[in-house]
Structure formats: structure tokens, C-alpha cells
Scaffold this active site. Sequence first.
Site, PDB file in Angstrom:
ATOM      1  CG  ASP A  12      90.339 -10.243  39.335  1.00 29.22           C
ATOM      2  OD1 ASP A  12      90.402  -9.727  38.205  1.00 29.22           O
ATOM      3  OD2 ASP A  12      90.776  -9.696  40.359  1.00 29.22           O
ATOM      4  CE1 TYR A 228      96.280 -12.151  48.968  1.00 25.23           C
ATOM      5  CE2 TYR A 228      97.518 -10.678  47.550  1.00 25.23           C
ATOM      6  CZ  TYR A 228      96.372 -10.984  48.232  1.00 25.23           C
ATOM      7  OH  TYR A 228      95.301 -10.145  48.178  1.00 25.23           O
ATOM      8  CE  LYS A 231      91.949 -12.605  51.956  1.00 26.94           C
ATOM      9  NZ  LYS A 231      91.818 -13.732  52.886  1.00 26.94           N
TER      10      LYS A 231
END
Length: 364
Positions: A12, A228, A231
Site C-alpha cells: 500500500d 498497528y 492490515k
Amino acid sequence: MQMVTLSVIKADVGGYPGHSNVHPACKKAAEEMLAKAKKKKLLKDFKVMSCGDDLELIMTHGRGEDNKEIHKLSWDTFVKATAVAKKLKLYGAGQDLLADSFSGNVKGMGPGVAEMEFEERTSEPIVIFMADKTEPGAWNMALYKMFADPYGSAGLVIDPEMHDGFKFEVHDVYKHKKIVFNTPEEIYDLLMFIGSPGRYCTKRIYRKDGLKAAVSSVERLSLIAGKYVGKDDPVMFVRCQKGLPALGEVLDPFAFPYLVEGWMRGSHCGPLMPVSFEDAHPTRFDGPPRVIAAGFQMADGMLEGPVDLFKDPAFDGARNMANKIADYMRRHGPFEPHRLPLEVLEYTTMPAIMKKLENRWKPV
Ligand code: F6R
Ligand code: MG
Ligand code: MG
């Protein structure tokens, strides 16, 4: 023996808008970069694709798996696409590139990697699956149905070359360990683990005679980064036909939009919706999680394709069901099992909230 390596490497590099899509300028930058590498004969062939906010580099070459030049090319391509993303102020530009510079292999640096070196067969049909807003374990159920479930793949019963079954290489992504299960003998053992897709992911599948059948990306960004960072939005590819599951047996598992982890903030459970390339943009609540299937015929390392395999009314039922399940799950709001269990959120933002309230918890 004509060996070829198929490398599917994704990251990404920035979303457009938000986390929903890849900007055409980022794809163009990647295409230019890979076209140069093809001209220099570093690559045999390539395709640049996207699923949601993930840029997907599909490359064939003769250099084997984990090759430094190919990984450096991928890294440099993501860096170049990130520069474009930054210029356009795209969202989360470079979010998957965890390091400042390349260190030999993109594994562990953010991007997801599925690679396989194999001998190209007389005819080589391959399906590359790319997903957004979910995690590598999302492939577990589909791979089980393709390679171990006789109710899924008729070939396991009917085709003498498939009848002996397959080997599943499963990774424990928390402990960095792997194990190989033989099927059908050990399906109950296998299911005990891959039934927990957040921790156990199917990395590779082989036929018992050693023929390589499937490979996936099992990188888990949040575990690599220690916090985090989005995903992992996995990829995988499967070789089909002639002693392997037929194209239709490889696609059929996705006619059931099973529940996966991911969706909004990587913290929700929702249905995996099979969609056409043009519908691969998670919108509603950043989802629902989506998967595309790109079909190719390989010819001397060249990629004939992609064919948009889920662009087919046969998958309308799955899409309708996924929308119904999405409605149902959404109505749970912040409650489990729509929101993921706390143990999973411990790898996201939960520790910060826990810390803030630390002193307010009193013994009962
Ligand atoms: C999930 C995902 C998105 C974001 C969400 C919040 O993998 O990428 O659902 O988590 O849009 O994003 P931020 O925190 O960047 O505003
Ligand atoms: Mg993103
Ligand atoms: Mg994504």
C-alpha cells in the site's frame, strides 16, 4: 528444463481517496519502472494491478525466489510510486514501507510476497488472487476447499493425479514456525490450526510428488512493525488443471462469502466479497473485504491475461449474500464478534487505551 519464477509483490503506497483505491498515476509510475526492467531483461514479463489501496506487482523472471535484484526492483518501484503518492498527497503514502532503505529482501520490510519457481508445463493456467481489507489467513478456507475438501474439489475424488492428496505448509505467524501437514490423512490436525486464520496461515501447497501448487503472502505488518500499521491485504496464486484443481474448482470456494478478519481499521469481522477488477474498491465501512481473481495463461514466462474471473454472474449470489451479511454484522456496531476480540486488538490500539485507564482499575 525451462524454469520460471512468478513473483507477486504488493504494498500500500497510498490511498485514493482514503484507503479505498490506488491512483492511476501510482500504477503508471510502477509500470514505467517495470517496463525498464523488462527491457534490461531483468524481468521476462510483468503486469501492474491493484486491489483496493494495494499496488500489486506481478512479475516473471528467471532468477528464482528471494532474488535480491527482483526484490530491490520491487522496493524501488514502491518507493517511486510513493513519491508520486506524496506529491498528490494521497492518503497514508508509503504506509507499508517500514524501512528507509532496502536491505536485501523486501520480506519483513512491509510489502507482501508470494513467489514460486517452477517448471512451466505444456500449458500453464494460473489464478492470482488479491485481497484488500483482510489478512493472510483469509486464504485458509479457500485453499482447504480447493486442495483437501472432496465436497469442494471433485478432482480429489475423480482425478487419479490428485487422489493421493496434497501437503499444506502452515506458518505460525506469531512464533515464526512452520509445519507441513499431509492431506487427507491429517485433515483434522490441519483444521485445528488453520481454523484460527489470525495466527496460522497456509504459505504453500504441494502435490505429494512435490509439484508446487499454490503460494501465498503471510507477512503480518502489525507483527513486523510491533504496532498497528494497517492490515496485510494478502495475495496468493494457484496453478490449475491437469492433476491440480481445475480453474472452476479454484474459484468455487469464493462463491461462499465466508467471514474474515479485517474491514474497518483492521479490527472487524466481515464477509469476503468476490468482485470484478472495477469493483475492487472497499467503500462501505472501508469494506466489506474484497477479493479479485486474475486469470493468466503463461507462455515461456510471458503472461497472457489478466482475465477478470469474478466478473461473472455466477458470483452475483455471493455478492448479494455478502451484502446481507455485511448489513447483519454492521448492526453489532462495537460488539464482538463484529469487532474483533480484545486479544487481537492488543496488536492494534488497545494497549494505549489500556494504559490510560491503568490506575482506574480497582480490585473487586
Ligand atoms: C483497514 C484500513 C482502514 C483504516 C481506516 C482508518 O486496513 O486501512 O479501514 O484503518 O480508514 O484509517 P486512519 O487511521 O488512517 O484514518
Ligand atoms: Mg491504506
Ligand atoms: Mg489495503
